[in-house]
Structure formats: C-alpha cells, structure tokens
Design an enzyme around this catalytic site. Structure first.
Site, PDB file in Angstrom:
ATOM      1  N   THR A 114       4.728  -0.365  -1.191  1.00  0.00           N
ATOM      2  CA  THR A 114       4.788  -1.014  -2.492  1.00  0.00           C
ATOM      3  C   THR A 114       3.868  -0.261  -3.445  1.00  0.00           C
ATOM      4  O   THR A 114       2.692  -0.047  -3.158  1.00  0.00           O
ATOM      5  CB  THR A 114       4.378  -2.505  -2.440  1.00  0.00           C
ATOM      6  N   VAL A 117       0.739  -2.353  -4.867  1.00  0.00           N
ATOM      7  CA  VAL A 117      -0.349  -2.805  -3.987  1.00  0.00           C
ATOM      8  C   VAL A 117      -0.740  -1.709  -2.997  1.00  0.00           C
ATOM      9  O   VAL A 117      -1.886  -1.287  -2.946  1.00  0.00           O
ATOM     10  CB  VAL A 117       0.034  -4.101  -3.234  1.00  0.00           C
ATOM     11  N   CYS A 118       0.220  -1.228  -2.215  1.00  0.00           N
ATOM     12  CA  CYS A 118      -0.089  -0.286  -1.138  1.00  0.00           C
ATOM     13  C   CYS A 118      -0.461   1.109  -1.640  1.00  0.00           C
ATOM     14  O   CYS A 118      -1.242   1.814  -0.995  1.00  0.00           O
ATOM     15  CB  CYS A 118       1.098  -0.163  -0.183  1.00  0.00           C
ATOM     16  N   LEU A 119       0.113   1.513  -2.759  1.00  0.00           N
ATOM     17  CA  LEU A 119      -0.061   2.884  -3.249  1.00  0.00           C
ATOM     18  C   LEU A 119      -1.129   3.029  -4.328  1.00  0.00           C
ATOM     19  O   LEU A 119      -1.940   3.950  -4.294  1.00  0.00           O
ATOM     20  CB  LEU A 119       1.282   3.400  -3.773  1.00  0.00           C
TER      21      LEU A 119
END
Length: 199
Positions: A114, A117-119
């Site tokens: 995502t 959020v994740c990146l």
C-alpha cells in the site's frame, strides 16, 4: 541537482508487505497488476543478482502470508524475510534496517503493497538517512485516491523518485542487447495489459 540512474551494481530491492490480506485493501490499482509488477521486480532482481530484502507484517493476522510467487522466485530471500510484529514503518524495525545496511547499497528500489502506509514511511525515512530511493508506484496501491495522491506528493517532496515497473526495468537494463536482454524483454512483455489499442 544531477539525475542519478540506478544500476544493478549499486541498487537493492526492498519488497514491503506484499501479503494477500493487505492487498485486498487496494482500490486505486488493479490487484492483478500490482501482483504482476511485484513478481516482475523479483524476477529482474534475480536476473541481475540484485540484493533483495523482503518484509512482512503480522502474517498470522488479517495481513496474511506473502504472495507465494516470491518464495518460488527468491527462496533464500523469502526464507530470510523480516517478520515485523506490528511496526508500521518498516524502516523503524531494527532487523529490517540492518538487513538493508548489510547490502552496502545506497540506491534503494522500494515497492510497498500500500502506497499510503507500507511505502510512504520507509521511503521517506531512507531518504532522510542519505539513501537514494525510487518508489515503484504500480507495485502498490491505496484504499482511497486521496491517500494515494497525498502519499505520492509527500514522497516526492521528500526527495523520493517516483517510477513504474517498466521504466525501472529499462533503467536497470540500459542496453537490450546485453546477455540478459531477451529474458528482460520477456518480463517486460509479461506486464503489458492484455488488451491493445492497436486495431
């Protein structure tokens, strides 16, 4: 500021949270496109012998296991993946950051499942610590258009270079006549849309 092109000799690939549960949150990109591009990045790293760090978050919860193809393409990296217990920003996980540092590569190719959020957080954190980062935007997506767009703007403002899978493959290849050229072209063809505008 001069443009720095990444090469297979100075780059590392970081694959963040490409888990089957988390992928279900994506609404801004087709899930199959995200998956195909993630797999393509893994295959290119394998061909070029680029160091790969894989991380996941709470595999036994909603997030679920990583996509199985990663274990087939990069078995050693998959087995050595960094299993985070809930830390949102992968860069804040000491094991993840130490694994990146151990590659001794200062150019980081990042794909987080995502974008919002994740990146976004590890990409910005790495830039803040002196790394050059390219974020591969079509190997990720977001639940909302607004969160996708603001994450992209935030990364770009922080100095992260935004890119796409096909662009990155071409950048790493530089010359299609190199020994691996045909294999790389086949990977590139594999991520093309199934429909064509040519009649």
């Amino acid at each position: 500021m001069p443009i720095t092109y990444f090469t297979n000799k100075d780059s590392a690939l970081l694959l963040i949270d490409h888990q089957i549960g988390t992928m279900q949150l994506i609404r801004t990109m087709d899930l199959e496109v995200v998956k195909k591009n993630t797999i393509a990045l893994a295959k290119v790293a394998k061909i070029f012998n680029i160091p790969v760090i894989i991380t996941s978050s709470q595999e036994n919860n909603f997030q679920g296991p990583l996509i199985a193809e990663l274990s087939e393409i990069l078995p050693e990296e998959f087995n050595n993946r960094i299993k985070r217990q809930g830390i949102v920003n992968a860069w804040s996980d000491n094991n993840f950051r130490e694994a990146v540092e151990a590659t001794k590569r200062k150019n980081l190719i990042m794909a987080g499942v995502t974008t919002d959020v994740c990146l976004v957080y590890p990409a910005i954190s790495a830039v803040n610590e002196g790394y050059k980062v390219q974020a591969v935007l079509d190997a990720s997506g977001s639940p909302f258009e607004i969160s996708e767009e603001t994450a992209r703007q935030r990364m770009e403002s922080a100095g992260v270079v935004l890119t796409a899978t096909n662009t990155l493959i071409a950048e790493l290849t530089q010359d299609w006549s190199r020994p691996e050229g045909e294999e790389l072209i086949n990977i590139l063809l594999g991520i093309l849309p199934t429909t064509s505008i040519i009649t």
